[in-house]
Design an enzyme around this catalytic site. Structure first.
Site, short mmCIF file in Angstrom:
data_model
loop_
_atom_site.label_atom_id
_atom_site.label_comp_id
_atom_site.label_asym_id
_atom_site.label_seq_id
_atom_site.Cartn_x
_atom_site.Cartn_y
_atom_site.Cartn_z
N HIS A 99 -3.65 -4.96 0.45
CA HIS A 99 -2.95 -5.56 1.64
C HIS A 99 -3.08 -7.23 1.66
O HIS A 99 -3.79 -7.85 2.17
CB HIS A 99 -3.74 -4.88 2.75
CG HIS A 99 -3.64 -3.70 3.02
ND1 HIS A 99 -2.65 -3.32 4.17
CD2 HIS A 99 -4.01 -2.40 2.48
CE1 HIS A 99 -2.59 -1.67 3.97
NE2 HIS A 99 -3.38 -1.51 3.18
N GLU A 124 -1.24 -8.85 3.67
CA GLU A 124 -1.21 -9.47 5.10
C GLU A 124 -2.65 -9.74 5.60
O GLU A 124 -2.71 -10.24 6.56
CB GLU A 124 -0.42 -8.40 6.05
CG GLU A 124 -1.26 -7.34 6.53
CD GLU A 124 -1.40 -5.98 5.39
OE1 GLU A 124 -1.02 -6.40 4.21
OE2 GLU A 124 -1.90 -5.20 6.01
N CYS A 155 0.85 -1.08 0.05
CA CYS A 155 -0.10 -0.02 0.12
C CYS A 155 1.05 1.25 0.03
O CYS A 155 1.55 1.48 -0.99
CB CYS A 155 -1.19 -0.34 1.27
SG CYS A 155 -2.50 0.91 0.93
#
Lengths: 231, 235, 286
Positions: free
Chosen positions: A201, A203, A107
């Site tokens: 994202h 994660e 990001c």
């Protein structure tokens, strides 16, 4: 078997007790690194960038994070945080880049890589395309065959979206390898160095509550990154 | 191989918009079931318990959960929780038990099973031994020989702790198979039926932020539960 | 290469973003660096053994209260319906991180330095206990947010360092009750509250006060921030955030001054003492 040590950049914030200048890291990033078999650590002091580069095997530049225990302190934090944070992150990035160790940007971290390589950003692109990509939406992405992301997930998949800025001019030595439907860059990679960036994202695309739930599991992405860090 | 369907009991709460009576389930329970290969579903209507019994392969009774959008409304819930919720849970449990289907009880769910089988509780045992078991600690525990807990976790293990009540008289047909280092019952197993229950929270002993972080993982417990549920609708 | 020092951080949750996160005050890392150590923060409690293998010393930083079950006690009586705030705040996940790391470094014989809550963690790991709230349980009014005098115990390393007495700050509401085994009191406040401890043989010590603030503008900043009540109305917070983020992502221009700490605080005696223990390779310090 030695686990690779991964440095994760922090975000500026204030602590609750002293309202002192502090650093933070959203746990999702370190959890993703641990799950993939790495050891996540947070660097703390600007002047020690060389030491951090020597002890780590890879660098993760996360998205923007902030925390202000009292809203009336937001201004004092904003004024102070962003220059110091920008410099630290620049130094860390440039030092890692010089060693040729892998770097993953997520990001704002991806945007940082683009800017470090002399690219530019559009700071509020929603009015350009009339589409909201900010604060958590899911959308599809098309990836170039043969790119690192297509090797992991194929050429068409769903991702999450939390960004208000976008890449405008791509930085030197970088190329865009995935776009959203309306042509917004979503994945970048360096043409020669092991440097990767995602506008979304990853994660959050793993664990108990993956976002998007219908999306690909990001564990192979982090495993690939750690594999690169081991070599 | 079809995934087993696990019926998950809920907790009473109020919703934020209307402050109407509502039901809730902490995500960690559902996540633990999904990760183990099951399909978690939440029952909603008491009259439909027979249908849920036919649909479900197993039952999970979770710990105490509640939510109020404003603190002053917590009194409103008290009456609701202890009658409607209590009856719903009793009916669910008795139905699954009668059908011989597996039941997993966690924390308050464990205490519920104990009471349903005629046992009772000590409601505030902290002053007995003077050690705090409530609001999030970890402590050592010992598993009895020849028990599922021993099979899952070995003789000496470590578990998390979030309870202020403890089991006192043990319900009939149940056996204590794990005790904390200070002697407090931490798990029971039914002697003949596929019913087990823990005083601690196995759904928190897994995932990205396991508690305790040093382990053990509760995978083996949930694996057993899935296997038992897969077999429950056969024959 | 400089010795590697592992620091622990706070455990927070932001309801706005639904995110759990770690946090550490900047002054901790700077103080370690100023004393000659490379400062990093631990990020996963499951990796306590890996962290203990990689680092040369452990700094347990300040923070919220330790769960009383960890020292075989019960929460003090408090009526949650009283409208008063609870006299304790604890973090389940932080307890695990701190205690696991402390145990691992003890086992490895490596130096450990505890500050505030960190000192209390050391005490608990060695079997000691705590008073859960000084005003309520001890019926003492201990200084809060102001400096006070402490008296150091002759024969301890801290006595050799700071002299027979010193002035320190105070930001704690809990205190050491029973001392853990192998520990000795190295400093006491005038009202009898334990202010520092040391291990008899291992390179482990802790202080109840916050030495990481010395030589920094931490205290100034704290007081200034405490005085800020309302944001100035002419600033649009959304626009301000957007501009700030843009600044952050931009490539930083080398040579342009930042408001960062350009000079690390040095000559902080307590931190120097810790780094000496680390440099000695963890042999007995007295």
């Amino acid at each position: 078997m030695n686990k690779p040590v991964i440095l994760i950049m922090w975000g500026s914030c204030l602590d609750t007790k002293f309202s002192a200048h502090s650093m933070m890291l959203t746990k999702a990033y370190s959890a993703a690194i641990t799950a993939a078999g790495g050891i996540p650590i947070l660097p703390l002091v600007e002047s020690q960038v060389e030491d951090y580069v020597a002890m780590a095997d890879g660098l993760l530049l996360p998205g923007a994070m902030g925390f202000v225990p009292r809203p009336e302190l937001a201004r004092t934090l904003a004024l102070e945080r962003y220059s110091r944070q920008a410099h630290f992150e620049t130094e860390l990035y440039q030092a890692f880049r010089k060693t040729g160790k892998p770097i993953l940007g997520i990001c704002a971290g991806c945007q940082k890589i683009n800017c470090e390589e002399n690219g530019t950003l559009h700071l509020d692109f929603r009015k350009m395309f009339g589409r909201e990509h900010h604060q958590g939406v899911t959308h599809s992405v098309e990836a170039l065959p043969g790119s690192w992301i297509a090797d992991l997930w194929g050429t068409s998949f769903f991702i999450n979206s939390y960004h208000g800025f976008k890449i405008a001019k791509i930085g030197d030595g970088l190329r865009i390898t995935a776009y959203s439907e309306e042509g917004i860059p979503e994945v970048i990679e360096h043409k020669e160095l092991p440097i990767f960036g995602t506008q979304f994202h990853p994660e959050r695309m793993r664990g108990d509550f993956p976002n998007p739930p219908e999306g690909p599991n990001s564990e192979p992405l982090f495993q690939m990154f750690l594999q690169a860090c081991k070599s | 191989m079809k995934k087993p369907i696990i019926v998950m009991m809920w907790g009473s709460c109020l919703d934020s918009t209307f402050t109407n009576h509502a039901m809730m389930l902490s995500k960690s329970y559902a996540a633990a079931i999904t990760a183990a290969g099951g399909i978690p579903v939440m029952p909603l209507v008491q009259e439909q318990i027979p249908e849920l019994l036919a649909l479900g392969d197993g039952l999970l009774l979770p710990g105490g959960m509640s939510f109020v959008p404003r603190a002053e409304l917590s009194q409103v819930l008290k009456a609701e929780r202890f009658s409607r919720q209590s009856h719903f849970e009793s009916e669910l449990y008795q139905a699954f038990r009668k059908a011989g289907k597996p039941v997993l009880g966690i924390c308050a769910g464990c205490q519920k099973i104990n009471c349903e089988e005629g046992g009772n509780l000590v409601l505030d045992f902290r002053h007995e031994k003077g050690i705090e078991h409530h609001l999030g600690s970890t402590h050592g525990a010992v598993c009895s020989g020849n028990s599922k807990m021993r099979r899952f976790f070995g003789e000496k293990t470590r578990v998390n702790s979030y309870h202020g009540y403890r089991l006192n008289k043990i319900g009939s047909g149940l056996r204590v198979t794990m005790r904390s280092d200070d002697g407090v019952p931490e798990a029971v197993e039914h002697e003949t039926l596929p019913i087990i229950a823990t005083q601690w929270h196995p759904e928190r002993a897994r995932g990205d932020f396991p508690n305790p972080p040093e382990g053990p993982s509760s995978e083996s417990l949930f694996s057993w539960f899935m296997e038992a549920c897969r077999n429950s609708n056969l024959g | 290469m400089k010795p590697l020092i592992l620091l622990t951080g706070e455990d927070e949750f932001d309801p706005k973003s639904h995110n759990p996160f770690f946090l550490i005050k900047r002054s901790y890392g700077n103080a370690v660096a100023g004393a000659g150590g490379t400062a990093i923060m631990a990020l996963d409690p499951r990796l306590y053994q890996e962290y203990a293998d990689m680092a040369d010393g452990l700094l347990l930083t300040g923070g919220v209260d330790i769960h009383p079950g960890r020292y075989r006690d019960i929460f003090m009586d408090f009526d949650p319906n009283s409208g008063q705030p609870a006299p304790y705040v604890n973090s389940v996940t932080r307890d695990s991180m701190d205690i696991l790391l402390c145990q691992a470094f003890v086992k490895a014989g490596k130096p450990i330095f505890g500050i505030g809550r960190g000192m209390q963690v050391i005490n608990v790991v060695f079997g000691g206990t705590l008073y859960q709230d000084i005003p309520t349980v001890m019926q003492i009014e201990h200084p809060q947010g102001v400096n006070h005098k402490i008296n150091l115990t002759e024969g301890t390393a801290l006595y050799n360092l700071l002299g027979s007495s010193s002035i320190v700050n105070s930001f704690h509401h809990q205190a050491v009750k029973d001392l853990g085994s192998g520990l000795k009191v190295a400093a006491i406040a005038e009202d009898g509250i334990v202010e520092a401890l040391e291990h008899e043989s291992l390179p482990i010590f802790g202080v109840q006060w916050h030495p990481e603030t010395f030589g920094t503008d931490d205290e100034e900043v704290r007081i200034r921030h405490a005085g800020i009540i309302e944001p100035p109305i002419e600033v649009d917070p959304v626009e301000m955030e957007r501009q700030a983020q843009a600044t952050m992502i931009k490539k930083a221009i080398p040579g342009v001054a930042t408001d960062a700490d350009s000079v690390l605080p040095s000559g902080n005696p307590v931190f120097d003492h810790f780094m000496q223990l680390v440099n000695k390779g963890g042999r007995n310090h007295e």
